[in-house]
Design a protein around this motif. Structure first.
Motif, PDB file in Angstrom:
ATOM      1  N   PHE A 104     -45.146  -9.892  -3.122  1.00 31.92           N
ATOM      2  CA  PHE A 104     -43.503 -10.696  -1.995  1.00 31.92           C
ATOM      3  C   PHE A 104     -43.292  -9.662  -1.120  1.00 31.92           C
ATOM      4  O   PHE A 104     -43.901  -8.280  -1.167  1.00 31.92           O
ATOM      5  CB  PHE A 104     -42.238 -10.477  -3.187  1.00 31.92           C
ATOM      6  CG  PHE A 104     -42.099 -11.501  -4.671  1.00 31.92           C
ATOM      7  CD1 PHE A 104     -43.245 -13.065  -3.715  1.00 31.92           C
ATOM      8  CD2 PHE A 104     -41.834 -11.579  -5.097  1.00 31.92           C
ATOM      9  CE1 PHE A 104     -43.038 -13.639  -5.298  1.00 31.92           C
ATOM     10  CE2 PHE A 104     -42.553 -12.361  -6.460  1.00 31.92           C
ATOM     11  CZ  PHE A 104     -43.299 -13.322  -6.175  1.00 31.92           C
ATOM     12  N   ASP A 105     -43.135  -9.858  -0.409  1.00 30.09           N
ATOM     13  CA  ASP A 105     -42.552  -9.401   1.566  1.00 30.09           C
ATOM     14  C   ASP A 105     -41.300  -8.172   0.874  1.00 30.09           C
ATOM     15  O   ASP A 105     -40.562  -8.649   1.855  1.00 30.09           O
ATOM     16  CB  ASP A 105     -42.977  -9.762   2.964  1.00 30.09           C
ATOM     17  CG  ASP A 105     -43.199  -8.628   3.407  1.00 30.09           C
ATOM     18  OD1 ASP A 105     -43.393  -8.065   3.599  1.00 30.09           O
ATOM     19  OD2 ASP A 105     -43.877  -9.891   5.281  1.00 30.09           O
ATOM     20  N   LEU A 106     -41.329  -7.911   0.105  1.00 31.63           N
ATOM     21  CA  LEU A 106     -40.426  -6.664   0.305  1.00 31.63           C
ATOM     22  C   LEU A 106     -40.149  -5.861   1.440  1.00 31.63           C
ATOM     23  O   LEU A 106     -39.071  -5.972   1.884  1.00 31.63           O
ATOM     24  CB  LEU A 106     -40.815  -5.929  -1.119  1.00 31.63           C
ATOM     25  CG  LEU A 106     -40.236  -6.020  -2.472  1.00 31.63           C
ATOM     26  CD1 LEU A 106     -38.718  -5.922  -2.330  1.00 31.63           C
ATOM     27  CD2 LEU A 106     -40.353  -6.997  -2.627  1.00 31.63           C
ATOM     28  N   PRO A 107     -41.157  -5.472   2.001  1.00 32.21           N
ATOM     29  CA  PRO A 107     -40.629  -4.467   3.318  1.00 32.21           C
ATOM     30  C   PRO A 107     -40.046  -5.421   4.012  1.00 32.21           C
ATOM     31  O   PRO A 107     -38.919  -4.714   4.775  1.00 32.21           O
ATOM     32  CB  PRO A 107     -42.668  -4.090   3.688  1.00 32.21           C
ATOM     33  CG  PRO A 107     -43.150  -4.578   2.776  1.00 32.21           C
ATOM     34  CD  PRO A 107     -42.318  -5.317   1.864  1.00 32.21           C
ATOM     35  N   LYS A 108     -40.367  -6.159   4.177  1.00 30.85           N
ATOM     36  CA  LYS A 108     -39.705  -7.576   5.366  1.00 30.85           C
ATOM     37  C   LYS A 108     -37.833  -7.103   4.701  1.00 30.85           C
ATOM     38  O   LYS A 108     -36.918  -6.976   5.310  1.00 30.85           O
ATOM     39  CB  LYS A 108     -39.940  -8.789   6.138  1.00 30.85           C
ATOM     40  CG  LYS A 108     -41.002  -8.374   6.698  1.00 30.85           C
ATOM     41  CD  LYS A 108     -41.416  -9.950   6.800  1.00 30.85           C
ATOM     42  CE  LYS A 108     -42.277 -10.185   8.739  1.00 30.85           C
ATOM     43  NZ  LYS A 108     -44.032  -9.549   7.867  1.00 30.85           N
TER      44      LYS A 108
END
Lengths: 362, 481
Positions: A146-150
């Motif tokens: 999942f795109d946790l950075p965003k």
């Protein structure tokens, strides 16, 4: 609020210790947006967590510790002919990389290629249980997990303590030109912005100065290409090309919010250009409120100088269905009705275990 | 699957939109990753977002697994049916609800096809940037679920970079609305988190996309080289020059052979690699960059340089590139596509190692890749009729993925983990990081009913079957990135 001295960990291990040492913690950077961390919690400062981890110009990526000042990052990137195209704000005031992500703040350059969310690639963070986790990646393209950075962009320090960040960078354009166009108020300005946005010129930035009568436009590209583009625009609208010094002073004033009330409230309000004229009427009626429209009419920064004007501003925002986030000054964090979903509390529990970090509304 | 638990779902739709007969289900058994096949218990075909919400809520009440499906082009098995579950086919939710040329946004339903957005935007001088090779058929809902990429990612990013707002039904049945029409936002980036969830959080019902002004001018050059290394060196020189091309693509000899056979693309004779570079922007700026590019390419000693002289020639270059993978189907009965990423500076090394590993495995491997962002697409050719060939191909694919991770890259650039690469997740993430991803999944879907069996390594092993061309690929309708 933050009555005790901030913890100042110098290593990731010390960040873990700091997170575990208090029942409720909040990360802080250079405090250029102090309202975001003005909560009842033990502050963990990233000011000793600075420096480069990796920078490989040919990869268009870098990794640095969260407390690294944006100014330093800009300087080093510039030496290699690169930049963060979204012009992270408050760099002269000492804003940090981590703070920029947590606040979700982008500057004028976000107009062309997107904001902080569009350039972040990876994060390393300490979660509420003191686990050190790495999400995203270190290459410019990655779809694993999942795109946790965003999700950390705009997280206001409520999902964890960022310790390390990886970003995509772009080559710096060879040359830029700043055009200063005269407009007759907010409605006219939005008209010009609309036309500019779909035209062939591909401006990098379009900002309306707080006076509401000057539209700043930045063109960028190979040196030889800019004059004809600028000439064409100036045949269409009245204005002038600013000399480089003048231009950089104006951009710096915007990036540092020098136009705002120094001790007043400063709000960030996402919106669309069609709502700008109505918001301008609210501002006019509210009294001591200044407004700067950025990102081609997609964001309003509002600065209120008194409690009475703040009250009028709040009710005006509600009427327009807008939601503001207070970056500086007294009063609530959220201005207007922030949409809250059921999944938010579940998510918070997943990341900020044991309520270690304050709630988003705190 | 007890029949009575399905009754509630069946009752939500008229019988002609609730498919349960084997011959009706067969078409939904597989997707772009044809190596895997599984029969769903039913296929639901909703015609409104309300029906989707009701279906998901009924699944949640009954504890029935579901997978949303658009055109079924996932290359990672993302839309492979769920064991004992239903497929929710979203193709009829195919309306562009709004196209606002002033604000430069499109609001679409999940079943809208990617290229339809671009077509709808074109009359207004606008463009939807993400362009996966399956763009003529893949849907925006699938693009959002898998954060699809394309050939222009270095400059414009992936799908997530173009999603401004989302309305979605989560696996819990909760309806949420995040973001909106503005390009700016406050608070955590929910749209960013949702995009690329691989169908594990829920189903997007309405997606607000940003549109960009269509570049005034393109300059697309195809350069043929004697060696792959020369093409790689040219990429390095372009990157070092400070230009930001819209696309930088390389095809190797085997891929060129395939493209020539399939779409009659013509490449310079004697070349082992072809580089495609595309510049774009206002004509003045493209003209300036073009002079620099010409000089760089000339210095890189190509056999031949072919700039596209008009829009038609540009499209022909792209057609050859985008059809390359499905074209490989003409060279081999079966093939596997990989999607690893390596740091760009290690591209040459990665390709050399892929050649060595293929040789060791006794398999042919074609390479097409997005050189600008280090995204490799090795294509492993094999004959599934030979005993053990598929296993050898999968073992080679695994070695390539692990090499990408070792080099500091990723196991997937744009196809997602899906079912195909789930066993490799632990190569990229430590156990506590996978736990974190699982906690996040549980926050959205505590019952694990939304597309279970994807992304995370698990005991449930889907049946491998004969790989090969997707039926639409064989028909030349779609192609792979």
């Amino acid at each position: 609020m933050n009555a005790t001295a901030a913890f100042c960990p110098a290593t990731v291990d010390e960040v873990v210790e700091a997170v575990r040492a208090a029942p409720r913690v909040i990360p802080i950077g250079a405090r250029t947006k102090p309202r975001l961390s003005a909560v009842d919690a033990q502050a963990i400062s990233t000011r000793r967590l600075t420096g480069w981890v990796e920078y490989e110009p040919s990869e268009y990526t870098f990794t640095a510790l969260a407390g690294t000042p944006i100014r330093e990052i800009r300087e080093v990137l510039a030496e290699r002919g690169q930049h963060l195209p979204f012009d992270p704000p408050w760099s002269e005031s000492g804003a940090t990389l981590g703070g920029t992500v947590a606040a979700g703040c982008s500057g004028p350059g976000r107009f062309r290629f997107g904001g902080v969310r569009d350039f972040i690639l990876g994060v390393r963070f300490v979660d509420g249980a003191g686990r050190v986790l790495r999400m995203g990646g270190k290459v410019v393209k990655n779809a694993a997990g999942f795109d946790l950075p965003k999700f950390f962009v705009g997280s206001l320090g409520r999902w964890g303590v960022l310790v390390e960040l990886t970003f995509k960078v772009f080559p710096r354009p060879d040359a830029t030109r700043t055009l200063d166009l005269g407009v007759e108020g907010f409605a006219d300005a939005m008209q010009v912005l609309g036309e500019m946005s779909v035209n062939r010129w591909e401006p990098q930035a379009m900002e309306l100065l707080p006076c509401g009568h000057r539209l700043l436009l930045r063109l960028a590209g190979p040196e030889g290409s800019l004059q004809p583009l600028a000439d064409e625009i100036l045949r269409r609208w009245p204005g002038q090309i600013l000399d480089p010094q003048q231009a950089s002073a104006l951009w710096s004033d915007l990036a540092e919010f020098r136009w705002a009330h120094p001790d007043g409230v400063l709000l960030k309000v996402p919106l669309t250009p069609d709502l700008v004229p109505a918001l301008a009427r609210v501002i006019e009626g509210a009294g001591d409120v200044r407004m700067q429209i950025g990102a081609g009419g997609n964001v309003a920064y509002l600065s209120s100088g008194s409690d009475t004007s703040s009250a009028a501003l709040l009710s005006g925002l509600r009427e327009l269905g807008l939601v503001g986030l207070a970056l500086r000054g007294q009063g609530p964090l959220w201005w207007g009705d922030r949409p809250v979903t059921g999944v938010e509390s579940a998510l918070r529990q997943a990341l900020a275990a044991d309520d270690r970090f304050p709630e988003l509304d705190a | 699957m007890p029949k009575d638990r399905l009754h509630e779902l069946a009752a939500l739709l008229p019988p002609e939109r609730w498919l349960t007969r084997p011959e009706q289900l067969a078409a939904y058994e597989s997707d772009g990753l044809t190596a895997y096949r599984k029969r769903p218990v039913a296929v639901a075909i909703p015609e409104s977002t309300d029906e989707v919400v009701e279906l998901v809520r009924a699944c949640h009440r009954a504890g029935i697994g579901f997978v949303a499906r658009g055109s079924g082009t996932s290359l990672s098995g993302g839309s492979l049916p769920v064991e004992g579950g239903v497929v929710i086919a979203l193709n009829r939710l195919n309306r562009i609800l709004k196209l606002d040329p002033v604000q430069r946004i499109a609001v679409v339903e999940p079943g809208v096809v990617n290229s339809q957005v671009t077509q709808a935007a074109a009359p207004h001088g606008l463009l939807y940037a993400p362009d996966p090779s399956s763009q003529s058929i893949c849907t925006i809902g699938g693009n959002v679920a898998f954060n699809s990429g394309g050939a222009h990612c270095l400059k414009y990013g992936m799908t997530a970079n173009h999603v401004l707002g989302l309305r979605a039904v989560l696996a819990t049945g909760e309806c949420v609305s995040w973001g909106g029409r503005s390009r700016e936002s406050v608070g955590p980036d929910w749209c960013g988190l949702f995009t690329g969830n691989e169908g594990l959080f829920g189903i997007a019902l309405e997606i607000t996309l940003q549109l960009l002004p269509k570049p005034e001018r393109y300059h697309t050059v195809l350069a043929g080289y004697r060696t792959l290394d020369q093409a790689g060196d040219a990429v390095a020189a372009i990157v070092a020059s400070g230009m930001l091309p819209g696309a930088l693509e390389i095809m190797d000899a085997l891929a060129l052979q395939a493209a020539s056979a399939a779409v009659h693309a013509e490449y310079p004779p004697g070349c082992e690699a072809v580089l495609i570079v595309e510049l774009e922007g206002p004509r003045e700026s493209v003209e300036c960059d073009r002079l620099r590019l010409d000089a760089i390419l000339a210095a890189s000693q190509p056999i031949e340089m072919r700039p596209a002289r008009d829009a038609e020639e540009r499209l022909a270059i792209w057609k050859g590139r985008k059809s390359a993978f499905s074209a490989v189907g003409r060279l081999s009965p079966d093939f596997l596509v990989q999607d690893g990423v390596v740091p760009r500076r290690r591209l040459g090394e990665a390709l050399r190692r892929i050649v060595e590993m293929s040789r060791e495995a006794g398999l042919r491997c074609a390479n097409v890749f997005h050189a600008g962002d280090g995204n490799l697409h090795p294509l492993i050719l094999f004959d599934g009729r030979q005993p053990g060939a598929l296993e050898r191909a999968e073992a080679l694919a695994g070695r390539i993925l692990r090499m990408c991770v070792e080099m500091g890259g990723s196991i997937t650039g744009e196809h997602g983990i899906g079912v195909e690469k789930r066993d490799f997740l632990p190569d990229m993430f430590r156990p506590e990081e996978i736990d974190c991803l699982k906690r996040i999944r549980s926050a959205f879907d505590p019952l694990e009913i939304a597309n279970p069996g994807k992304m995370f390594p698990g005991p449930e092993a889907p049946a491998l079957s004969r790989p090969g061309l997707h039926p639409l690929e064989a028909a030349g309708v779609i192609s792979r990135e």
